[in-house]
Design a protein around this motif. Structure first.
Motif, short mmCIF file in Angstrom:
data_model
loop_
_atom_site.label_atom_id
_atom_site.label_comp_id
_atom_site.label_asym_id
_atom_site.label_seq_id
_atom_site.Cartn_x
_atom_site.Cartn_y
_atom_site.Cartn_z
N SER A 274 0.97 -1.25 -0.31
CA SER A 274 0.26 0.46 0.07
C SER A 274 1.01 0.98 0.17
O SER A 274 2.29 1.51 0.25
N PHE A 275 0.76 2.07 -0.45
CA PHE A 275 1.33 3.89 -0.47
C PHE A 275 -0.30 4.65 0.35
O PHE A 275 -1.09 4.78 0.26
N HIS A 276 0.92 5.56 1.22
CA HIS A 276 0.59 6.67 1.51
C HIS A 276 1.15 8.40 1.58
O HIS A 276 2.96 8.45 1.24
N LEU A 277 0.43 8.68 0.88
CA LEU A 277 1.05 10.28 1.05
C LEU A 277 0.86 11.08 2.12
O LEU A 277 0.14 11.36 2.37
N LEU A 278 2.55 11.77 2.39
CA LEU A 278 2.98 12.97 3.48
C LEU A 278 3.16 13.79 3.56
O LEU A 278 3.51 13.91 1.68
N ARG A 279 2.41 14.37 3.69
CA ARG A 279 2.97 16.06 3.23
C ARG A 279 4.06 16.91 4.67
O ARG A 279 3.64 16.74 5.55
N ASP A 280 5.04 17.25 3.78
CA ASP A 280 6.25 18.12 4.84
C ASP A 280 7.14 16.56 5.86
O ASP A 280 6.77 17.09 6.66
N GLY A 281 6.76 15.59 5.34
CA GLY A 281 7.30 14.69 6.71
C GLY A 281 5.57 14.17 7.96
O GLY A 281 6.30 13.68 9.69
N ASN A 282 4.92 14.79 7.73
CA ASN A 282 3.80 14.20 8.86
C ASN A 282 3.38 13.46 8.74
O ASN A 282 2.47 13.49 7.26
N THR A 283 4.07 12.30 9.52
CA THR A 283 2.99 10.90 9.22
C THR A 283 1.61 10.61 10.20
O THR A 283 1.52 10.25 10.10
N GLU A 284 0.98 11.35 11.06
CA GLU A 284 -0.14 11.47 11.63
C GLU A 284 -1.11 11.67 11.24
O GLU A 284 -2.54 11.08 11.44
N ALA A 285 -0.76 12.96 9.80
CA ALA A 285 -1.72 13.09 9.22
C ALA A 285 -1.58 12.73 8.01
O ALA A 285 -1.20 13.56 7.05
N PRO A 286 -1.64 11.59 7.18
CA PRO A 286 -1.56 11.23 5.71
C PRO A 286 -3.07 11.74 4.70
O PRO A 286 -4.04 12.74 5.33
N VAL A 287 -2.70 12.68 3.70
CA VAL A 287 -3.45 13.37 2.96
C VAL A 287 -3.91 12.19 2.12
O VAL A 287 -5.56 13.01 1.86
N ALA A 288 -3.68 11.20 1.16
CA ALA A 288 -4.08 9.96 0.46
C ALA A 288 -4.00 8.86 1.46
O ALA A 288 -2.60 8.74 1.74
N HIS A 289 -5.11 7.97 0.40
CA HIS A 289 -4.34 6.73 0.51
C HIS A 289 -4.48 5.57 -0.88
O HIS A 289 -5.24 6.20 -1.06
N ILE A 290 -2.87 4.38 -1.06
CA ILE A 290 -3.55 3.71 -1.95
C ILE A 290 -3.69 2.71 -1.31
O ILE A 290 -3.04 2.00 -0.59
N VAL A 291 -4.25 1.25 -1.27
CA VAL A 291 -4.55 0.52 -0.02
C VAL A 291 -5.14 -1.05 -1.68
O VAL A 291 -6.08 -0.38 -1.86
N PRO A 292 -4.69 -1.87 -1.85
CA PRO A 292 -5.16 -3.08 -2.66
C PRO A 292 -6.53 -3.59 -2.47
O PRO A 292 -6.83 -4.07 -0.98
N GLU A 293 -7.55 -3.68 -3.26
CA GLU A 293 -8.41 -4.71 -2.69
C GLU A 293 -7.98 -6.36 -2.14
O GLU A 293 -7.21 -6.20 -2.73
N THR A 294 -9.20 -6.53 -0.95
CA THR A 294 -9.28 -7.73 -1.12
C THR A 294 -9.29 -8.93 -1.60
O THR A 294 -10.33 -8.23 -2.05
N ARG A 295 -8.38 -9.80 -2.26
CA ARG A 295 -8.70 -10.87 -2.81
C ARG A 295 -8.79 -12.16 -2.25
O ARG A 295 -7.25 -12.31 -1.59
N SER A 296 -9.50 -12.56 -3.39
CA SER A 296 -9.72 -14.84 -3.05
C SER A 296 -7.83 -15.42 -3.64
O SER A 296 -7.49 -14.29 -4.82
#
Length: 413
Positions: A274-296
């Motif tokens: 997965s990917f998480h968008l951080l702004r100015d190195g702030n790890t507590e409040a990500p701006v956006a997320h990309i998470v894979p879909e759960t698949r069988s």
């Protein structure tokens, strides 16, 4: 002129014949030198979303940007769907409908030549296009031996004749007879008093230098970098830099004085990326997320057998301040997130593994080892050898058997 009009190919569910011919030409011209990416097969995935339609400008303004969850998947409606990504959002009402907001068309995976458009595939509203950054190869510094070494047969014939005749003596008269050492072409060229010098075979030094430089330029191709250049329709430019290794891989870019980072994270239990968008190195409040879909496991096998290589993912914005910003940061987040996802999938699927050549002691042979883990490395180098393979590879240690030991008996008369 094709019988099908452009109106019939407006929807992303159909592919025009001209586009298919263009794709064939692009597949032939693809450069697989830096990435061993084979031609992708025809995408034959079953339809996942039966109700998909492209969005209109009015619907697009209402649905993006928003905090709604977006789906990223291959376009299963086209035979080249594994070279396309569709970004949809689900609208619930009387009937569940998936409305397409963006479309990423991938022309060349090795060079990262992509095009992100709004609404659908055939829309002329391009958000941005991407290209991989290349640099000129660095020339190695010459060693002392190369500096002191003088190439042989470098002097031209005119210089040699001047040396033989002396500085102030008149030049040697040449004849055009057939028995002479010089041909008519070389004599006429050598008699010319100019800056161009000619060699023994009549070829000028300038032409030799130009031919050598052209062959050298063909051999030295540009080297790829870890930077992807994005050019937006509003003449803005964003450079995405890939940093770090697999455990600390990230994609960095800058936009309006802020430094953004798509940080890659791996779920060790499920093996999902997965990917998480951080702004100015702030790890507590990500701006956006990309998470894979759960698949069988059956769905994963069906996607791979169909020719898909980008797993279906969900993407959403987590920062409400992005919705009211007038700097088009939402489009930049969408474009950079797709580039990070696709680039990571390409590196994970088609990256070339480094092979280390380790010499075997007391022999002239080497062992090719692909580094996976220290345990497998030790087992491969110091493990037990098979009888069949090592009889051929390690015959150095065994004495050759007699050719008459296993020979057939011959009757003597």
């Amino acid at each position: 002129m094709y019988p099908r009009s452009s109106v019939d190919t407006y929807a992303s569910t159909t592919a025009s014949e001209g586009e298919l011919l263009e794709l064939d030409a692009l597949d032939d011209a693809m450069d697989y030198e830096y990435n061993s990416i084979p031609p992708l097969p025809v995408y034959t995935r079953d339809i996942v979303e039966p109700n998909v339609r492209p969005s209109s400008p009015q619907e697009f303004a209402k649905l993006f940007p928003s905090l709604n969850r977006l789906s990223i998947r291959h376009d299963e409606y086209t035979p080249d769907g594994n070279m396309n990504l569709r970004i949809d959002t689900v609208v619930t009402g009387r009937r569940r409908t998936a409305i397409q907001l963006f479309h990423l068309r991938m022309y060349d995976l090795a060079k990262r030549e992509f095009s992100l458009r709004r609404y659908c595939r055939d829309s002329g509203r391009e958000v941005c296009n991407s290209k991989r950054k290349y640099v000129e190869p660095t020339e190695p510094k010459p060693t002392k031996k190369e500096d002191n070494a003088r190439p042989t047969l470098q002097r031209s014939m005119s210089t040699a004749l001047k040396t033989l005749s002396g500085g102030n003596k008149p030049g040697i008269r040449r004849t055009n007879s057939g028995g002479s050492f010089f041909s008519s072409k070389s004599s006429s060229c050598s008699s010319y008093e100019g800056d161009t010098e000619y060699s023994v075979d009549g070829t000028s030094s300038e032409s030799l230098h130009s031919s050598r430089s052209s062959t050298k330029a063909r051999q030295q191709k540009k080297e790829p970098t870890n930077t992807i250049k994005l050019e937006f329709s509003n003449y803005a430019r964003v450079d995405i830099h890939r940093r770090g290794k697999s455990k600390n891989k990230r994609y960095e870019f800058e936009w309006w004085g802020h430094r953004y980072t798509w940080k890659r994270s791996i779920d060790k239990q499920l093996g999902l990326i997965s990917f998480h968008l951080l702004r100015d190195g702030n790890t507590e409040a990500p701006v956006a997320h990309i998470v894979p879909e759960t698949r069988s496991p059956s769905q994963v096998l069906a996607d791979e057998s169909a020719g898909g290589w980008v797993p279906p993912c969900f993407m959403w914005l987590a920062d409400e301040s992005v919705l009211d910003v007038v700097t088009d940061v939402a489009d930049v987040i969408m474009a950079t997130g797709l580039m990070a996802l696709v680039d990571d999938c390409i590196k994970e699927r088609w990256q070339t593994k480094k092979v280390h050549h380790i010499p075997v002691p007391l022999t002239h042979k080497t062992v090719d080892v692909v580094p996976r883990s220290p345990k497998s490395f030790i087992q491969q180098v110091f493990g037990r050898r098979n009888s069949k393979e090592n009889h051929h590879n390690y015959s150095y240690y065994s004495k050759p058997s007699s050719p008459l030991r296993y020979a057939n008996p011959i009757s003597a008369y």
